[in-house]
Design an enzyme around this catalytic site. Sequence first.
Site, PDB file in Angstrom:
ATOM      1  N   HIS A 105       0.503   1.563 -11.643  1.00  0.00           N
ATOM      2  CA  HIS A 105      -0.199   0.177 -12.254  1.00  0.00           C
ATOM      3  C   HIS A 105       0.295  -0.028 -13.673  1.00  0.00           C
ATOM      4  O   HIS A 105       0.714  -1.235 -13.901  1.00  0.00           O
ATOM      5  CB  HIS A 105      -1.698   0.511 -11.920  1.00  0.00           C
ATOM      6  CG  HIS A 105      -2.567  -0.598 -12.694  1.00  0.00           C
ATOM      7  ND1 HIS A 105      -3.361  -1.208 -11.801  1.00  0.00           N
ATOM      8  CD2 HIS A 105      -2.558  -1.414 -13.782  1.00  0.00           C
ATOM      9  CE1 HIS A 105      -3.969  -2.191 -12.509  1.00  0.00           C
ATOM     10  NE2 HIS A 105      -3.533  -2.316 -13.821  1.00  0.00           N
ATOM     11  N   GLU A 106       0.369   0.810 -14.436  1.00  0.00           N
ATOM     12  CA  GLU A 106       0.657   0.675 -15.913  1.00  0.00           C
ATOM     13  C   GLU A 106       2.213   0.136 -15.949  1.00  0.00           C
ATOM     14  O   GLU A 106       2.578  -0.559 -16.703  1.00  0.00           O
ATOM     15  CB  GLU A 106       0.249   1.778 -16.788  1.00  0.00           C
ATOM     16  CG  GLU A 106      -1.134   2.048 -16.709  1.00  0.00           C
ATOM     17  CD  GLU A 106      -2.260   1.034 -16.794  1.00  0.00           C
ATOM     18  OE1 GLU A 106      -1.790  -0.178 -17.513  1.00  0.00           O
ATOM     19  OE2 GLU A 106      -3.191   1.253 -16.409  1.00  0.00           O
TER      20      GLU A 106
ATOM     21  N   GLY B 226      -6.500   3.144 -17.948  1.00  0.00           N
ATOM     22  CA  GLY B 226      -5.054   3.038 -18.262  1.00  0.00           C
ATOM     23  C   GLY B 226      -5.110   1.621 -19.137  1.00  0.00           C
ATOM     24  O   GLY B 226      -5.681   0.803 -18.644  1.00  0.00           O
TER      25      GLY B 226
ATOM     26  N   GLN C 110      -0.757  -5.819 -22.463  1.00  0.00           N
ATOM     27  CA  GLN C 110      -2.135  -6.025 -22.230  1.00  0.00           C
ATOM     28  C   GLN C 110      -2.731  -6.477 -23.521  1.00  0.00           C
ATOM     29  O   GLN C 110      -3.825  -7.008 -23.730  1.00  0.00           O
ATOM     30  CB  GLN C 110      -2.973  -5.225 -21.507  1.00  0.00           C
ATOM     31  CG  GLN C 110      -2.303  -5.052 -20.024  1.00  0.00           C
ATOM     32  CD  GLN C 110      -3.504  -4.006 -19.433  1.00  0.00           C
ATOM     33  OE1 GLN C 110      -3.129  -2.909 -19.522  1.00  0.00           O
ATOM     34  NE2 GLN C 110      -4.432  -4.513 -18.753  1.00  0.00           N
TER      35      GLN C 110
ATOM     36  N   HIS D  10       2.953  -3.496 -15.289  1.00  0.00           N
ATOM     37  CA  HIS D  10       2.737  -4.301 -16.286  1.00  0.00           C
ATOM     38  C   HIS D  10       3.632  -4.351 -17.184  1.00  0.00           C
ATOM     39  O   HIS D  10       4.239  -5.322 -17.949  1.00  0.00           O
ATOM     40  CB  HIS D  10       1.365  -3.438 -17.174  1.00  0.00           C
ATOM     41  CG  HIS D  10       0.130  -4.038 -16.832  1.00  0.00           C
ATOM     42  ND1 HIS D  10      -0.321  -5.318 -16.520  1.00  0.00           N
ATOM     43  CD2 HIS D  10      -0.920  -3.359 -16.525  1.00  0.00           C
ATOM     44  CE1 HIS D  10      -1.619  -5.093 -16.247  1.00  0.00           C
ATOM     45  NE2 HIS D  10      -1.935  -3.971 -16.048  1.00  0.00           N
TER      46      HIS D  10
ATOM     47  N   CYS E   8      -8.374  -4.166 -13.003  1.00  0.00           N
ATOM     48  CA  CYS E   8      -7.383  -4.238 -14.073  1.00  0.00           C
ATOM     49  C   CYS E   8      -8.290  -4.993 -15.223  1.00  0.00           C
ATOM     50  O   CYS E   8      -8.888  -5.874 -14.867  1.00  0.00           O
ATOM     51  CB  CYS E   8      -6.163  -5.062 -13.668  1.00  0.00           C
ATOM     52  SG  CYS E   8      -4.975  -5.345 -15.021  1.00  0.00           S
ATOM     53  N   LEU E   9      -8.158  -4.640 -16.294  1.00  0.00           N
ATOM     54  CA  LEU E   9      -8.798  -5.140 -17.325  1.00  0.00           C
ATOM     55  C   LEU E   9      -8.100  -6.421 -17.901  1.00  0.00           C
ATOM     56  O   LEU E   9      -8.907  -7.310 -18.372  1.00  0.00           O
ATOM     57  CB  LEU E   9      -8.635  -4.119 -18.924  1.00  0.00           C
ATOM     58  CG  LEU E   9      -9.442  -2.889 -18.842  1.00  0.00           C
ATOM     59  CD1 LEU E   9      -8.909  -2.071 -20.264  1.00  0.00           C
ATOM     60  CD2 LEU E   9     -10.933  -3.070 -18.890  1.00  0.00           C
TER      61      LEU E   9
END
Length: 163
Positions: free
Chosen positions: A130-131, A46, A51, A134, A88-89
């Site tokens: 999660h997204e 995701g 990000q 962000h 998470c990236l």
Amino acid sequence: MAVLEIKTFPSEILKQKARPIDYMDKDIRKLSKNMGETMYEKKGIGLAAPQVDASLRLITYDIGDGLCILINPKIIKGEGEIKGEEGCLSVPEVRLEIPRYEVVKVTGLNLNGEEISFEAKGLLARVIQHEIDHLNGNLILDKVSKLKRELAVRKLKKILSGR
Ligand code: ZN
């Protein structure tokens, strides 16, 4: 298409509330495609626009069913609670146990500007929550105890300084 640079903690853009998208244009389409490509390249499941340095309410994800793009996503109903490990990236090499709704009802727009709504559970529900976090300026680091956060931040600083 292009692979975009991923912003990592403690980038300011990751703490900001992202703006809703009012109309679909070629820039939004291009951003979505590039986010998809970036997500696959970085082996994430995701990605949220902040990000990649775009403060817009746009997310991409793929839990194995193909690329999904969701604009102005919203959780309109959540049920149950389930804990699970997340990475998470933007928080590389850190895994944290995060409680999430087990089942969520999601709405948003697709790339044609059409409203869509669906129910998600399991991994899909987790990824979408999660997204959307962000888009509201929240990272997994913001969802754990102060102690766990401090340990994770210490590890992260070491990893990021070695890059
Ligand atoms: Zn993330």
